[in-house]
Design a protein around this motif. Structure first.
Motif, PDB file in Angstrom:
ATOM      1  N   UNK A  35      -0.026   4.847  -1.069  1.00  0.00           N
ATOM      2  CA  UNK A  35      -0.522   4.046  -1.888  1.00  0.00           C
ATOM      3  C   UNK A  35       0.421   3.828  -2.932  1.00  0.00           C
ATOM      4  N   UNK A  36       1.624   3.742  -2.991  1.00  0.00           N
ATOM      5  CA  UNK A  36       2.726   3.603  -4.142  1.00  0.00           C
ATOM      6  C   UNK A  36       3.371   2.331  -3.436  1.00  0.00           C
TER       7      UNK A  36
ATOM      8  N   UNK B 197     -11.021  -1.988   0.813  1.00  0.00           N
ATOM      9  CA  UNK B 197     -10.074  -3.221   0.409  1.00  0.00           C
ATOM     10  C   UNK B 197     -10.136  -3.503  -0.998  1.00  0.00           C
ATOM     11  N   UNK B 198      -9.067  -3.628  -1.562  1.00  0.00           N
ATOM     12  CA  UNK B 198      -9.257  -3.948  -3.197  1.00  0.00           C
ATOM     13  C   UNK B 198      -8.195  -4.909  -3.339  1.00  0.00           C
ATOM     14  N   UNK B 199      -8.024  -5.987  -4.532  1.00  0.00           N
ATOM     15  CA  UNK B 199      -7.317  -6.830  -4.839  1.00  0.00           C
ATOM     16  C   UNK B 199      -6.752  -6.320  -6.333  1.00  0.00           C
TER      17      UNK B 199
ATOM     18  N   UNK C  65      -2.998   2.480  -5.401  1.00  0.00           N
ATOM     19  CA  UNK C  65      -4.248   3.103  -4.845  1.00  0.00           C
ATOM     20  C   UNK C  65      -4.303   4.197  -4.717  1.00  0.00           C
ATOM     21  N   UNK C  66      -5.612   4.734  -5.225  1.00  0.00           N
ATOM     22  CA  UNK C  66      -6.048   5.952  -5.209  1.00  0.00           C
ATOM     23  C   UNK C  66      -6.670   6.184  -3.856  1.00  0.00           C
TER      24      UNK C  66
ATOM     25  N   UNK D 119      -8.178  -2.273 -11.052  1.00  0.00           N
ATOM     26  CA  UNK D 119      -7.195  -1.460 -11.389  1.00  0.00           C
ATOM     27  C   UNK D 119      -6.213  -1.038 -10.476  1.00  0.00           C
ATOM     28  N   UNK D 120      -5.074  -0.505 -11.094  1.00  0.00           N
ATOM     29  CA  UNK D 120      -4.288   0.290 -10.050  1.00  0.00           C
ATOM     30  C   UNK D 120      -4.820   1.377  -9.266  1.00  0.00           C
ATOM     31  N   UNK D 121      -5.326   2.417 -10.008  1.00  0.00           N
ATOM     32  CA  UNK D 121      -5.745   3.586  -9.254  1.00  0.00           C
ATOM     33  C   UNK D 121      -7.223   3.567  -8.716  1.00  0.00           C
TER      34      UNK D 121
END
Length: 822
Positions: A579-580, A635-637, A654-655, A697-699
């Motif tokens: 997830x990085x 799934x996320x944007x 992505x967490x 958000x990112x996490x």
């Protein structure tokens, strides 16, 4: 009764209160100095205990163990070693520019040698601390408070006559804050104080001319510039320092040729000489610094002398420059001018620090004057009474003789001669020698002197300009008595020298990347192979590889997964299974090709994460986002702005829960559709909008798009236009080109529909890709097939596609679009 003493309290409240009390105890009672006398509590208690012991500069030295014992027993109930360490630092001439204690014995050295045990060393107050710090403590100039057990009184602050916080500097680490104040020259600081007294509106430029920079006890050179200016004007800055070195010729031995040598006679403040020599030797042995034949420490009582002997072919100027660049011979003093002001920590500029001291010094002078005036008036009262009694001496004698006792004699004197109680007591206590003519004359002379002193003291209290003139006079006297020439030299152009050193020590990563890019020919191509190898190739060498031709099944080696021009320079993002994301530093592949992990930051390489997707970032004028699909169906944007300015480190986008990995990363546009597929052939088509796939958000983990059945797994995702196609491939080689428009639009969490009906019931879907390239590679465990997509017929959801001719033992592992942008 026990239950009544138990008070319930929330854990977070108790932790908050306890931590705050601990933090304030460290800040106020241990780590930070007071702006008035420049001392921490332990230093103040050491000086006061020695004053009480009578260890003045004209008295013999006393064992440090005795001093430490008094400090511990009366004022500072902490460890004896902590008190002794503070005492040692007050003695060390290489640590304090103006030492407050005079030591006798071994108190350490610039080689970081420790001081001898306290039972061997001796100390006493230095003339400066006695005359400029403790001289007025008996004149009611400061407040006293109870010690830790209420058995003694200790001063809350010492009546400093000079700003010792600036003169000796200070360093301390509290809770959440730290202070680091450099030492200064006494004469320059006094000049600054006098200038501020005479002109409170003195400009900063003039103040910085009077106090141009620190004055370290070890000498050296301060490179003036923005570092010194920021420190003095804002209270925080980085002051560059240099040691003092020169080049000379040495004779290694009889019959040997003379050699050049770099001789270091002064080192930067707080730098250990032995430690610096050791680190220099390590760099020479590792080949980081060349041209050095030998390093010798020839220091003695006359001063420091470190000889760096050079090889015969070495350039002495270059070696000296290397010493400045690669060693602590040039270093920075991180200044933070933080001190306690009215019991609260505050970051101060040079002007504020001087003004705070002047305000305090004026207050101590007022208290000192009031104390002197009270003593003067008390004595004046007694002398006036004595003279009044001497004028009628016979009547006084008769009154005393006729009185029955001393009480009635005192009462008679008070009534008949109009004396106060104190005057009557003085008359009764007057010795017979006062009756002589000479003594009577001296009393009358004393009376005149006391009246003159009373007048002057009252004038001082009533007229502030006169008080300030007295303050200036005392400052000048202290400067004349204790000022010494500056030891640290000042050199202009510090900003340029620091910039050069920073560039040599830590080259800018962006500058390195641009340098590597400039070395690549514009007609070359960036090639990312299917086996993860990254390299820069010329068009001619690419032509020999035949990477754009279809091929039947066989062992064809690596395919050209991505081929694109290097100008304009593309931005490639590598997404890992953990997830990085990190920017791929592909420019360095021209120097030495290698696996893709080699061009990732060190924080990614070695973490056991594999690269699952490499995306080419679209230009800034295109509105897009990046979608991330995890193996649990979420799934996320993320907005494009999050990826424009990535630092040199990998960033978590992505967490993920334990056992979950990133499956696919895709570029999303608002007008496109998202298609997600599972191993059972089930697919889900969703419009890309805020309702189905919101920007996050990112996490964040993202919402669940597809709920998985037992044994079912996510195999891929694709983003395409509504009138485009996608490719699906099964493990047994069933390939289908599916028209997206034939799939119904769904909502998040729907079951979707079957996109590929398997010819073999034991088959399963292994990959889903957008059909937006001309060539794809179908890879198995041991071989691959390369196909042209325009030769495939687009089908609806009921179509079964075609079966590829594969050996029975082979199973498809993935479908790889070959993105050829030549």
């Amino acid at each position: 009764m026990a239950d009544e003493r138990i008070v319930p309290i929330a854990l977070h409240q108790e932790m908050q209160r306890s931590y705050l009390e601990y933090a304030m105890s460290v800040i106020v009672g241990r780590a930070l100095p007071d702006v008035r006398d420049g001392l921490k509590p332990v230093q103040r208690r050491i000086l006061f205990a020695m004053y009480e012991l009578g260890l003045t500069p004209d008295r013999p030295y006393r064992k440090c163990a005795r001093v430490v014992g008094d400090v511990l027993g009366k004022y500072h109930p902490h460890g004896d070693q902590a008190v002794y360490d503070a005492l040692v630092r007050l003695v060390q001439t290489f640590a304090s520019r103006h030492p407050l204690l005079d030591g006798h014995g071994n108190f350490g050295s610039v080689d970081d040698d420790p001081a001898a045990a306290m039972r061997y060393t001796e100390t006493r107050l230095s003339p400066l601390s006695h005359g400029g710090m403790l001289d007025e403590i008996g004149s009611d100039t400061v407040d006293f408070a109870n010690n830790f057990d209420g058995s003694q009184q200790e001063p809350t602050v010492l009546p400093a006559q000079l700003p010792f916080l600036l003169l000796n500097g200070c360093s301390g680490i509290a809770v959440g804050m730290a202070t680091s104040i450099p030492p200064h020259n006494l004469g320059e600081v006094v000049d600054g104080l006098i200038a501020l007294l005479r002109n409170p509106e003195l400009s900063d430029q003039k103040l910085l001319e009077l106090i141009p920079g620190p004055d370290f006890p070890t000498g050296g050179v301060v490179l003036t510039g923005s570092g010194v200016r920021d420190t003095y004007l804002q209270g925080r800055g980085s002051i560059p320092m240099r040691g003092v070195a020169h080049i000379e010729e040495t004779q290694p031995g009889k019959g040997r040729h003379k050699r050049g040598a770099v001789v270091i006679t002064e080192l930067p403040y707080q730098l250990s000489k032995a430690g610096w020599i050791e680190k220099l030797a390590e760099q020479v042995n590792e080949g980081k610094i060349t041209g050095i034949a030998d390093i010798r420490d020839e220091s003695d009582r006359e001063g420091m002398r470190v000889v760096v002997e050079l090889r015969r072919d070495a350039n002495a100027e270059q070696v000296m420059a290397e010493l400045h660049k690669r060693t602590a011979l040039q270093s920075n003093f991180g200044a933070i001018m933080l001190a306690l002001v009215h019991g609260k920590p505050q970051q101060l500029s040079l002007r504020q620090l001087l003004e705070q001291f002047l305000e305090y010094r004026e207050l101590t002078m007022v208290r000192r004057t009031r104390y002197a005036l009270k003593r003067c008036e008390d004595r004046l009262e007694v002398v006036e009474g004595l003279i009044k009694a001497l004028n009628v001496l016979r009547e006084v004698i008769e009154m005393i003789q006729s009185a029955r006792d001393s009480a009635s004699a005192k009462a008679s004197l008070q009534v008949q001669l109009d004396l106060t109680e104190r005057q009557a007591e003085a008359v009764l206590a007057m010795p017979l020698r006062r009756l002589t003519g000479l003594e009577q004359e001296s009393l009358r002379k004393e009376l005149e002197e006391l009246r003159q002193e009373q007048k002057e003291l009252r004038h001082l209290l009533d007229d502030r300009p006169t008080l300030l003139d007295t303050l200036v006079k005392e400052l000048k006297q202290l400067r004349k008595q204790f000022a010494t020439p500056r030891r640290t030299r000042l050199q202009e152009g510090g900003d340029d020298l620091v910039a050069q050193r920073a560039a040599a020590q830590r080259p800018n990563a962006e500058a390195q990347r641009l340098h590597a890019l400039a070395a690549i020919s514009s007609d070359n191509r960036l090639l990312l192979q299917s086996d993860g190898l990254l390299r820069i190739a010329s068009p001619q060498s690419l032509g020999k590889l035949h990477l754009s031709e279809p091929l039947p099944f066989g062992d064809h080696g690596a395919h050209g997964q991505l081929i694109m021009a290097v100008q304009p320079a593309p931005t490639l993002l590598a997404f890992t299974s953990g997830g990085r994301v990190a920017a791929l530093r592909w420019e360095f592949a021209a120097q030495q090709p290698g696996p893709i992990e080699k061009f990732l930051p060190e924080s990614v390489d070695g973490q056991g994460e594999k690269v699952v997707e490499v995306l080419v970032l679209p230009p800034e004028d295109i509105n897009f986002s990046i979608g991330l699909l995890s193996s649990d169906g979420r799934f996320k944007r993320i907005a494009a702005e999050e990826f424009r300015e990535l630092s040199g480190r990998a960033t978590t986008v992505l967490k993920l829960k334990d056992g979950v990995v990133l499956e696919r990363a895709v570029i999303c546009k608002e007008t496109d559709n998202l298609i997600v597929a599972s191993s059972t052939g089930r697919s889900l088509r969703l419009p890309i909008d805020e309702n189905n796939v919101p920007l996050m958000g990112r996490t964040a983990q993202g919402p669940t798009l597809m709920r998985l059945l037992p044994g079912e797994t996510i195999v891929g995702a694709a983003v395409t236009a509504a009138d485009a196609e996608v490719l699906l491939i099964s493990a047994l080689g069933q390939l289908k080109k599916l028209a997206v428009s034939n799939l119904r639009l769904c909502q998040r969490g729907d079951l979707g529909e079957i996109a590929l009906r398997f010819s073999n019931r034991n088959d399963q879907l292994v990959d889903l890709r957008a059909c937006d390239v001309e060539l794809v590679a179908v890879e198995t465990q041991t071989g691959s097939i390369r196909l042209q997509t325009d030769g495939l017929l687009a089908e609806d959801s009921r179509g079964t596609g075609l079966n590829l001719e594969l050996p029975k033992t082979e199973k498809v592992t993935r479908l790889l679009p070959l993105n050829n942008q030549l």
